[in-house]
Design a protein around this motif. Structure first.
Motif, mmCIF file in Angstrom:
data_model
loop_
_atom_site.group_PDB
_atom_site.id
_atom_site.type_symbol
_atom_site.label_atom_id
_atom_site.label_comp_id
_atom_site.label_asym_id
_atom_site.label_seq_id
_atom_site.Cartn_x
_atom_site.Cartn_y
_atom_site.Cartn_z
ATOM 1 N N ILE A 174 -69.339 88.177 -28.987
ATOM 2 C CA ILE A 174 -68.694 88.087 -30.299
ATOM 3 C C ILE A 174 -68.507 89.473 -30.900
ATOM 4 N N SER A 175 -69.536 90.297 -30.808
ATOM 5 C CA SER A 175 -69.476 91.656 -31.353
ATOM 6 C C SER A 175 -68.332 92.454 -30.745
ATOM 7 N N GLN A 176 -68.234 92.441 -29.411
ATOM 8 C CA GLN A 176 -67.181 93.194 -28.720
ATOM 9 C C GLN A 176 -65.796 92.650 -29.048
ATOM 10 N N SER A 177 -65.708 91.347 -29.135
ATOM 11 C CA SER A 177 -64.416 90.723 -29.442
ATOM 12 C C SER A 177 -63.946 91.089 -30.847
ATOM 13 N N LEU A 178 -64.862 91.063 -31.820
ATOM 14 C CA LEU A 178 -64.517 91.415 -33.203
ATOM 15 C C LEU A 178 -64.152 92.886 -33.329
ATOM 16 N N ILE A 179 -64.830 93.740 -32.563
ATOM 17 C CA ILE A 179 -64.504 95.178 -32.572
ATOM 18 C C ILE A 179 -63.084 95.389 -32.044
ATOM 19 N N ARG A 180 -62.774 94.766 -30.909
ATOM 20 C CA ARG A 180 -61.436 94.913 -30.325
ATOM 21 C C ARG A 180 -60.350 94.349 -31.245
ATOM 22 N N ALA A 181 -60.707 93.334 -32.017
ATOM 23 C CA ALA A 181 -59.747 92.707 -32.938
ATOM 24 C C ALA A 181 -59.611 93.474 -34.252
ATOM 25 N N GLY A 182 -60.384 94.564 -34.408
ATOM 26 C CA GLY A 182 -60.298 95.381 -35.616
ATOM 27 C C GLY A 182 -60.793 94.684 -36.861
ATOM 28 N N PHE A 183 -61.712 93.724 -36.679
ATOM 29 C CA PHE A 183 -62.125 92.880 -37.798
ATOM 30 C C PHE A 183 -62.750 93.677 -38.942
ATOM 31 N N GLU A 184 -63.610 94.620 -38.622
ATOM 32 C CA GLU A 184 -64.287 95.392 -39.674
ATOM 33 C C GLU A 184 -63.284 96.177 -40.521
ATOM 34 N N ASP A 185 -62.311 96.798 -39.867
ATOM 35 C CA ASP A 185 -61.311 97.571 -40.605
ATOM 36 C C ASP A 185 -60.394 96.666 -41.417
ATOM 37 N N ILE A 186 -60.074 95.505 -40.878
ATOM 38 C CA ILE A 186 -59.239 94.557 -41.613
ATOM 39 C C ILE A 186 -59.971 94.058 -42.852
ATOM 40 N N MET A 187 -61.290 93.884 -42.755
ATOM 41 C CA MET A 187 -62.078 93.487 -43.919
ATOM 42 C C MET A 187 -62.176 94.617 -44.955
ATOM 43 N N LYS A 188 -62.133 95.860 -44.492
ATOM 44 C CA LYS A 188 -62.080 97.000 -45.428
ATOM 45 C C LYS A 188 -60.764 96.979 -46.202
ATOM 46 N N LEU A 189 -59.691 96.654 -45.497
ATOM 47 C CA LEU A 189 -58.386 96.524 -46.155
ATOM 48 C C LEU A 189 -58.420 95.393 -47.179
ATOM 49 N N GLU A 190 -59.027 94.284 -46.803
ATOM 50 C CA GLU A 190 -59.119 93.133 -47.711
ATOM 51 C C GLU A 190 -59.925 93.503 -48.962
ATOM 52 N N LYS A 191 -60.997 94.267 -48.785
ATOM 53 C CA LYS A 191 -61.807 94.711 -49.931
ATOM 54 C C LYS A 191 -60.999 95.631 -50.838
ATOM 55 N N ARG A 192 -60.230 96.536 -50.227
ATOM 56 C CA ARG A 192 -59.394 97.454 -51.012
ATOM 57 C C ARG A 192 -58.344 96.687 -51.795
ATOM 58 N N TYR A 193 -57.762 95.675 -51.173
ATOM 59 C CA TYR A 193 -56.785 94.846 -51.873
ATOM 60 C C TYR A 193 -57.419 94.194 -53.105
ATOM 61 N N ARG A 194 -58.615 93.637 -52.943
ATOM 62 C CA ARG A 194 -59.293 92.984 -54.073
ATOM 63 C C ARG A 194 -59.561 93.980 -55.201
ATOM 64 N N GLU A 195 -59.938 95.188 -54.850
ATOM 65 C CA GLU A 195 -60.176 96.225 -55.874
ATOM 66 C C GLU A 195 -58.902 96.535 -56.633
ATOM 67 N N LEU A 196 -57.804 96.676 -55.911
ATOM 68 C CA LEU A 196 -56.523 97.009 -56.552
ATOM 69 C C LEU A 196 -56.042 95.873 -57.432
ATOM 70 N N ILE A 197 -56.141 94.651 -56.933
ATOM 71 C CA ILE A 197 -55.596 93.501 -57.670
ATOM 72 C C ILE A 197 -56.451 93.156 -58.882
#
Length: 200
Positions: A174-197
């Motif tokens: 699961i860890s390797q799959s999520l890393i390859r899928a860029g999940f952590e960075d996508i969640m950083k983007l989602e957090k930034r969106y929430r801050e802006l909105i």
């Protein structure tokens, strides 16, 4: 202020709707009831209303759900703004958020599968570039990664060990799959969106 997601399923005619429709409905129902909060129409099109801060995570959630079928993907236009008319059916309501959602949806194609329009041109510019970059990864999520991402979104408080037990996979897989899928960075983007909105 509210947010409206207008979406449809890419390649829906290539797969029996009995396979993908339960996935779509199963995700939409987590955000409310039909037809007040969400509604499916014209076979593979739908609208969903969520709080503005939840719009991007809902979009990622929906994409991870549909991407569990190899040949399918999803197009989503997110509109943030006012809601002028509140109908018992979401598809009969209207206002700025609906207009923005429609405009965002009209920008989409099979590569640009997610777009966002808010009342702020500054937020729109920042998010457009970030979303376009994120889509380079998101559009290529393999089936397993999409499944793990959906589970991660639906159980945000779970550690990877709990996730692994729930999914019947090893933590390393699961860890390797999520890393390859860029999940952590996508969640950083989602957090930034929430801050802006939140500051809109």
């Amino acid at each position: 202020m509210t947010s409206i997601l207008t979406g449809d399923i890419i390649n829906s005619r290539k797969v029996d709707s009995q396979i993908w429709l339960p996935l779509l409905k199963g995700t939409l129902i987590k955000y409310g009831t039909t037809p007040k909060t969400w509604e499916i129409y014209r076979g593979d099109s739908f609208q969903l209303e969520v709080e503005p801060t939840a719009a991007l995570i809902a979009a990622i959630h929906l994409k991870s759900s549909i991407k569990q079928i190899a040949s399918l993907d999803i197009r989503l236009g997110i509109g943030v703004g006012a809601k002028d008319h509140n109908s018992p059916k979401i598809t009969e309501s209207n206002g700025e958020a609906f207009v923005h959602s429609g405009e965002a949806f009209n920008r989409l194609n099979n590569k640009k599968t997610l777009a966002l329009i808010t009342p702020s041109s500054s937020i729109n510019e920042q998010m457009e570039l970030a979303i376009d970059l994120a889509l380079l990864t998101m559009n290529n999520w393999p089936v397993n990664a999409a499944h793990y991402i959906q589970a991660s979104i639906e159980h945000p408080d779970w550690k990877q060990l709990q996730l692994a037990k729930h999914l019947g996979k090893s933590q390393g897989t699961i860890s390797q799959s999520l890393i390859r899928a860029g999940f952590e960075d996508i969640m950083k983007l989602e957090k930034r969106y929430r801050e802006l909105i939140t500051n809109l």
